[in-house]
Enzyme design. Structure first.
Site, PDB file in Angstrom:
ATOM      1  N   TYR A 322      43.733  -2.948   7.452  1.00 34.61           N
ATOM      2  CA  TYR A 322      42.410  -3.538   7.681  1.00 34.61           C
ATOM      3  C   TYR A 322      41.967  -3.213   9.113  1.00 34.61           C
ATOM      4  CZ  TYR A 322      38.826  -7.273   7.176  1.00 34.61           C
ATOM      5  OH  TYR A 322      37.654  -7.997   7.082  1.00 34.61           O
ATOM      6  N   CYS A 323      40.788  -2.606   9.258  1.00 36.09           N
ATOM      7  CA  CYS A 323      40.188  -2.319  10.566  1.00 36.09           C
ATOM      8  C   CYS A 323      41.155  -1.482  11.413  1.00 36.09           C
ATOM      9  CB  CYS A 323      39.788  -3.620  11.240  1.00 36.09           C
ATOM     10  SG  CYS A 323      38.818  -3.394  12.760  1.00 36.09           S
ATOM     11  N   VAL A 324      41.502  -1.928  12.615  1.00 38.50           N
ATOM     12  CA  VAL A 324      42.417  -1.135  13.441  1.00 38.50           C
ATOM     13  C   VAL A 324      43.814  -1.093  12.811  1.00 38.50           C
ATOM     14  CG1 VAL A 324      43.112  -3.044  14.960  1.00 38.50           C
ATOM     15  CG2 VAL A 324      43.202  -0.723  15.817  1.00 38.50           C
ATOM     16  N   GLY A 326      44.140  -0.484   9.750  1.00 36.97           N
ATOM     17  CA  GLY A 326      43.982   0.697   8.915  1.00 36.97           C
ATOM     18  C   GLY A 326      44.097   1.984   9.714  1.00 36.97           C
TER      19      GLY A 326
END
Length: 586
Positions: A322-324, A326
């Site tokens: 998720y987000c960073v 990811g």
């Protein structure tokens, strides 16, 4: 208005104002807070100065500014005179339908407030237009536009008592008691922020981790310096053979995916027959200052994948980033591809960037000068305070996340309602200096990952060597990982990519349980070619994307097996979820 009560309330407000000032000065007088001028202020002045220089250094351009301002103001004045005279007049400018600042009827029905509103909108529209038309390099123009929006949002007449009809009614009706309550809240928030204003967006008192947030049953089965690994208790007799590992961002805490039970993606995934593991990152201090991006990779995803394999007996896992988190997953996949390590069955990315060409307004904060300044500051403590990153995120939507709360808390004197999402939003962890510096330089500044220039732990990363199936989720209104940016990043991978665009933004687009029936999502085949063309041809589906993802995952699940117990002899339960790491605050 009761004049005696008003007089008494003014005296109380002045007294509380002194307390607010004392709360601001105390940490500066004791040396626990720097009294230096904020670094960002110099960059704002410099950047907007370049815009002014462009327009004023040429007399012809200066005349253009003058004539456009004069023309628009004369048009507004003529319309306002008509309205003041009782005639009907079409507004010169209207606020955006989504702009909640001017919803009170007096902004339209009262000639004075209508003039204020339109004067503000005309002025801000002209200011933003002149920034856009200035002949500057792309990054400087981007910064100038962002800074100008912050200034015009701060100067909105809705933010001040004398120019906001709703605040005037509140103040007159209570003889100023709203301002007394507001000053008390202001003093408390400055003290709570250690000398800086920490605007409360939610009433925090009803929430407690492990009691009414992050309550999905599970155990911590492994921990190291950087993370705890949580395994959740199964709720189905059978589960997919392939387990699921979730890697959240370390910029925020993992329980965004495990809020109250009817919003919890983690609980939903468990109920869908998945064996779920989640990384809970440490809230770092000086001891973690030199923890690098490579350390986060080795002690985060790679360590977790090995533990998951040892507990479940499965060689490969589904992995969500998720987000960073990811971005870290993509780096890990690139590293494992280079090293020939095979631990991942599928990779899912939630609002993640691997190509930062279209990274949105966060790029405003990233250039060589600003990174050097930030690195000097982080060198003093070994980390970046979570509040600084939280402030940057809030500025992306300052009307909603800053000024609406300034008005509600300090002008109306009202405590915000309890809201689990905003409680989580304010629970900001720190970031180690070495890790954060690498991320800013090699992702936002140089865009090294998608271009094949990034080197981690001695390996040059090539995402084209990543062949695992990818589910790449974007959110249409995402200000942090724009949908266009996520779309472009899809082409960096070497295997099949399923690109899906959810409605709403960076959080609500992801945390959207099917039972709520909210928003929508779009599917449209391979993410190739032009983003706008893909969107134009995409198929819109009502409701959450979660079931679509589950069907995609199910195609890679393998046969079902009996639900697994938590841990094993090597990895015995350490403590109940959500664990110690997520509860650490500074």
């Amino acid at each position: 208005m009761d004049v005696e009560r008003l007089s008494s309330n003014v005296a109380r407000m002045i007294e509380l104002g002194g307390k607010a000032f004392a709360a601001y000065m105390k940490p500066r007088e004791t040396g626990s807070h720097s009294s230096e001028q904020p670094e960002g202020l110099a960059d704002i002045v410099k950047t907007l100065g370049l815009v002014a220089e462009f327009w004023l250094k040429d007399p012809q351009r200066a005349m253009t500014i003058q004539s456009e301002f004069t023309s628009r103001y004369m048009e507004l004045w003529a319309a306002s005179l008509k309205m003041m005279g009782g005639e009907k007049a079409e507004p010169v400018v209207k606020p955006d339908a989504r702009d909640n600042r001017f919803k009170d009827r007096q902004w339209s029905d009262n000639a004075f407030f209508d003039f204020l509103k339109q004067f503000y909108l005309v002025t801000t529209g002209l200011a933003e237009r002149f920034v856009e038309r200035a002949e500057l390099d792309g990054h400087t123009k981007h910064k100038a536009g962002f800074y100008m929006r912050q200034i015009v949002n701060a100067l909105s007449p809705s933010n001040f008592v004398p120019t906001n009809p709703e605040l005037l009614r509140e103040t007159i009706g209570s003889s100023g008691e709203n301002l007394v309550r507001g000053m008390q809240l202001l003093a408390e928030d400055i003290e709570r922020g250690g000398g800086d204003l920490k605007i409360r967006q939610s009433d925090d008192s009803p929430f407690a981790l492990g009691k009414n947030l992050a309550v999905t049953p599970g155990k911590v089965i492994y921990e190291n310096d950087l993370m705890q690994l949580i395994q959740y208790s199964p709720t189905t007799e059978k589960v997919g053979a392939v387990p699921l590992l979730i890697i959240p961002p370390w910029i925020n805490k993992f329980y965004i995916l495990d809020l109250v039970q009817d919003k919890s993606f983690i609980k939903w995934a468990v109920d869908q027959g998945l064996t779920v593991f989640v990384v809970s990152w440490v809230n770092p201090d000086q001891r973690h200052a030199r923890k690098s991006f490579a350390d986060y990779m080795h002690e985060g995803p790679i360590a977790a994948l090995k533990v998951v394999g040892e507990v479940t007996g499965q060689k490969r896992s589904h992995v969500i980033g998720y987000c960073v988190g990811g971005t870290l997953l993509a780096v890990t996949l690139g590293y494992m591809a280079a090293k020939g390590i095979d631990l991942v069955e599928t990779a899912t990315f939630f609002t993640t960037q691997v190509d930062f060409t279209h990274a949105g307004d966060l790029k405003v904060f990233v250039d060589e000068d600003q990174i050097q300044t930030l690195e000097k500051r982080m060198a003093q403590t070994g980390y970046l305070e979570g509040s600084q990153m939280a402030n940057a995120f809030n500025m992306l939507r300052s009307n909603d996340l800053i000024w609406s709360y300034v008005v509600n808390n300090y002008m109306k004197g009202k405590t915000p309602m309890p809201f689990d999402l905003l409680y989580w939003n304010a629970d900001s962890p720190r970031m180690p200096a070495a890790n954060h510096s690498f991320y800013l330089r090699h992702c936002y500044l140089n865009n090294d990952l998608s271009s094949g220039r990034m080197e981690v732990d001695g390996e040059k990363l090539d995402l084209k060597k990543v062949k695992v199936p990818v589910y790449n989720l974007a959110a249409r209104e995402d200000h942090i990982a724009p949908a266009r940016s996520v779309f472009l990043g899809s082409s960096a991978f070497g295997g099949p990519v399923e690109y899906v665009m959810a409605g709403s933004g960076h959080i609500a687009g992801v945390v959207n349980p099917p039972a709520k029936g909210k928003y929508q999502h779009w599917t449209g085949g391979p993410p190739v070619g032009d983003f706008d063309a893909w969107v134009a041809k995409a198929t819109e589906h009502p409701g959450s994307w979660w079931p679509h993802w589950r069907e995609w995952i199910r195609r890679h699940d393998g046969k079902e097996v009996a639900a697994r117990a938590i841990g094993n002899k090597k990895h015995r339960p350490i403590e109940d979820a959500p664990g110690r790491y997520v509860k650490v605050k500074y």
